[in-house]
Design an enzyme around this catalytic site. Sequence first.
Site, PDB file in Angstrom:
ATOM      1  CG  HIS A  99      -3.024   3.678   1.863  1.00 26.02           C
ATOM      2  ND1 HIS A  99      -3.554   3.200   0.655  1.00 26.02           N
ATOM      3  CD2 HIS A  99      -3.095   2.473   2.721  1.00 26.02           C
ATOM      4  CE1 HIS A  99      -4.077   1.897   0.873  1.00 26.02           C
ATOM      5  NE2 HIS A  99      -3.768   1.528   2.062  1.00 26.02           N
ATOM      6  CB  CYS A 149      -1.028  -0.004   1.022  1.00 24.30           C
ATOM      7  SG  CYS A 149      -1.982  -1.364   1.299  1.00 24.30           S
ATOM      8  CG  ASN A 159      -6.595  -0.776   1.316  1.00 19.96           C
ATOM      9  OD1 ASN A 159      -5.899  -0.350   0.450  1.00 19.96           O
ATOM     10  ND2 ASN A 159      -6.286  -0.985   2.603  1.00 19.96           N
TER      11      ASN A 159
HETATM   12  O1  UT7 Z   1      -3.749  -0.968   3.512  1.00 18.94           O
HETATM   13  C1  UT7 Z   1      -2.823  -1.479   4.290  1.00 18.94           C
HETATM   14  C2  UT7 Z   1      -3.051  -1.077   5.862  1.00 18.94           C
HETATM   15  N1  UT7 Z   1      -4.250  -1.725   6.173  1.00 18.94           N
HETATM   16  C3  UT7 Z   1      -5.041  -0.921   7.183  1.00 18.94           C
HETATM   17  O2  UT7 Z   1      -4.599   0.313   7.454  1.00 18.94           O
HETATM   18  C4  UT7 Z   1      -6.007  -1.877   7.971  1.00 18.94           C
HETATM   19  C5  UT7 Z   1      -5.781  -1.365   9.260  1.00 18.94           C
HETATM   20  N2  UT7 Z   1      -6.869  -1.831  10.400  1.00 18.94           N
HETATM   21  C6  UT7 Z   1      -8.136  -1.447  10.092  1.00 18.94           C
HETATM   22  O3  UT7 Z   1      -8.686  -0.697   9.394  1.00 18.94           O
HETATM   23  C7  UT7 Z   1      -8.955  -2.343  11.133  1.00 18.94           C
HETATM   24  O4  UT7 Z   1      -8.289  -2.880  12.363  1.00 18.94           O
HETATM   25  C8  UT7 Z   1     -10.233  -3.071  10.864  1.00 18.94           C
HETATM   26  C9  UT7 Z   1     -11.048  -2.233   9.795  1.00 18.94           C
HETATM   27  C10 UT7 Z   1      -9.539  -4.211   9.885  1.00 18.94           C
HETATM   28  C11 UT7 Z   1     -10.799  -3.830  11.769  1.00 18.94           C
HETATM   29  O5  UT7 Z   1     -11.406  -2.973  12.771  1.00 18.94           O
HETATM   30  P1  UT7 Z   1     -11.474  -2.904  14.421  1.00 18.94           P
HETATM   31  O6  UT7 Z   1     -12.238  -2.007  15.009  1.00 18.94           O
HETATM   32  O7  UT7 Z   1      -9.967  -3.373  14.558  1.00 18.94           O
HETATM   33  O8  UT7 Z   1     -12.067  -4.471  14.531  1.00 18.94           O
HETATM   34  P2  UT7 Z   1     -11.551  -5.483  15.286  1.00 18.94           P
HETATM   35  O9  UT7 Z   1     -10.681  -6.365  14.593  1.00 18.94           O
HETATM   36  O10 UT7 Z   1     -11.001  -5.138  16.792  1.00 18.94           O
HETATM   37  O11 UT7 Z   1     -12.965  -6.710  15.613  1.00 18.94           O
HETATM   38  C12 UT7 Z   1     -13.931  -6.165  16.315  1.00 18.94           C
HETATM   39  C13 UT7 Z   1     -14.973  -7.172  16.275  1.00 18.94           C
HETATM   40  C14 UT7 Z   1     -14.509  -8.565  16.327  1.00 18.94           C
HETATM   41  O12 UT7 Z   1     -15.611  -9.141  16.966  1.00 18.94           O
HETATM   42  P3  UT7 Z   1     -15.509  -9.593  18.645  1.00 18.94           P
HETATM   43  O13 UT7 Z   1     -14.248 -10.402  18.886  1.00 18.94           O
HETATM   44  O14 UT7 Z   1     -15.381  -8.093  19.298  1.00 18.94           O
HETATM   45  O15 UT7 Z   1     -16.657 -10.119  19.006  1.00 18.94           O
HETATM   46  C15 UT7 Z   1     -14.538  -9.230  15.232  1.00 18.94           C
HETATM   47  O16 UT7 Z   1     -14.625 -10.611  14.962  1.00 18.94           O
HETATM   48  O17 UT7 Z   1     -15.691  -7.130  14.828  1.00 18.94           O
HETATM   49  C16 UT7 Z   1     -15.569  -8.334  14.125  1.00 18.94           C
HETATM   50  N3  UT7 Z   1     -15.550  -8.164  12.917  1.00 18.94           N
HETATM   51  C17 UT7 Z   1     -16.545  -8.133  12.215  1.00 18.94           C
HETATM   52  N4  UT7 Z   1     -17.895  -8.137  12.352  1.00 18.94           N
HETATM   53  C18 UT7 Z   1     -18.600  -7.888  11.232  1.00 18.94           C
HETATM   54  C19 UT7 Z   1     -14.422  -8.438  12.276  1.00 18.94           C
HETATM   55  N5  UT7 Z   1     -14.643  -8.143  11.003  1.00 18.94           N
HETATM   56  C20 UT7 Z   1     -16.019  -7.966  10.746  1.00 18.94           C
HETATM   57  C21 UT7 Z   1     -16.996  -7.909   9.940  1.00 18.94           C
HETATM   58  N6  UT7 Z   1     -18.281  -7.819  10.087  1.00 18.94           N
HETATM   59  N7  UT7 Z   1     -16.825  -7.630   8.568  1.00 18.94           N
END
Ligand code: UT7
Length: 324
Positions: free
Chosen positions: A251, A118, A281
């Site tokens: 980005h 990225c 993205n």
């Molecule tokens: O391009 C390269 C750079 N990439 C990035 O910059 C990505 C960086 N990371 C992010 O943008 C974020 O970490 C994400 C968008 C990937 C995830 O967001 P988050 O706020 O960090 O969520 P999380 O991983 O802490 O997940 C929270 C909850 C979890 O459930 P529990 O464990 O709290 O019950 C996940 O299982 O959300 C759940 N979850 C979803 N629920 C519905 C994860 N993905 C999904 C989904 N739909 N698609």
Amino acid sequence: MKYSRITGTGSYLPPRRLTNADLVAELAAKGVETSDDWIVERTGIRARHFAADGVFSSDLGLAAGKKALEAAGRTAEDVDLIIVATSTPDMVFPSTACILQNKLGANGCAAFDVQAVCSGFVYALAVADSMVKTGAAKCALVVGAEIFSRILDFNDRTTCVLFGDGAGAVVLEASDTPGILSSDLHADGKHVGILCVPGHVSGGAILGDPLLKMDGQAVFKLAVGLLESAARATLAKANLTEADIDWLVPHQANIRIMQSTARKLKLSMDKVVVTVDQHGNTSAASIPLALDVGVRSGQVKPGQTLLLEGVGGGFTWGALLLIL
Ligand code: UT7
């Protein structure tokens, strides 16, 4: 000629557009549960584009590159350097840049790919800037082109809702006036495992998982700190401050990362080009796509100071400051 300057921008999105509702329905049919609310709240993404079968990164890059050349008033014959930033190349080799070069009809000029995921476009533009400044090239076509939909695991809801396909391009020419002012590139390979596609080709088979793996929280935490430090280093190299920035063109991974960077640089979100809502993205394509959207909408104007910044797998990160 002391500087390199962007003289044209272009972008291309494949026609198939999936809103969150479309994707949620497709995933539900496979038993993968997600929602428009979750995607919008956690990422800011509302839609993305996916390329059709048989379309390659070189095709998306070619369409974007042609528009950038047209905007610059240049033709394929003028181009003496092509750099393509991509992590989804058409083939293992040759480079997507060589394939694009042949489709464009710019045969003979230097052409190679840059692989920095990225951050790829920031890396590619910094390399092109160096080559133009040293006289190795006079008119470079710098492209970010990706088809991430081919490397997504559609059974993994934590990643498959985040990415889209597309391409953006700029023409970078030797100039007596600025131009690119400074850049700051970094990588730290100890973080390879938090964002990668681990599979590889060996003996005619794919060994290891050929789909994207990401520890989203680890990437998020690293990204917000590293983007600020790269932005500040780039400004310092050019003897400017955050008050000099007219537009941040980041980005486009997650609106929350962009908001955090803007806050740290004391920039209002009115000064941030945002396309993640409509593109998702698109990895190395996201910055030139956002730049072109900003330019063609009339918001981003010639003479303004722009900070481009990216972060991604590797771990790689970097920023680049320029006057448009
Ligand atoms: O391009 C390269 C750079 N990439 C990035 O910059 C990505 C960086 N990371 C992010 O943008 C974020 O970490 C994400 C968008 C990937 C995830 O967001 P988050 O706020 O960090 O969520 P999380 O991983 O802490 O997940 C929270 C909850 C979890 O459930 P529990 O464990 O709290 O019950 C996940 O299982 O959300 C759940 N979850 C979803 N629920 C519905 C994860 N993905 C999904 C989904 N739909 N698609």
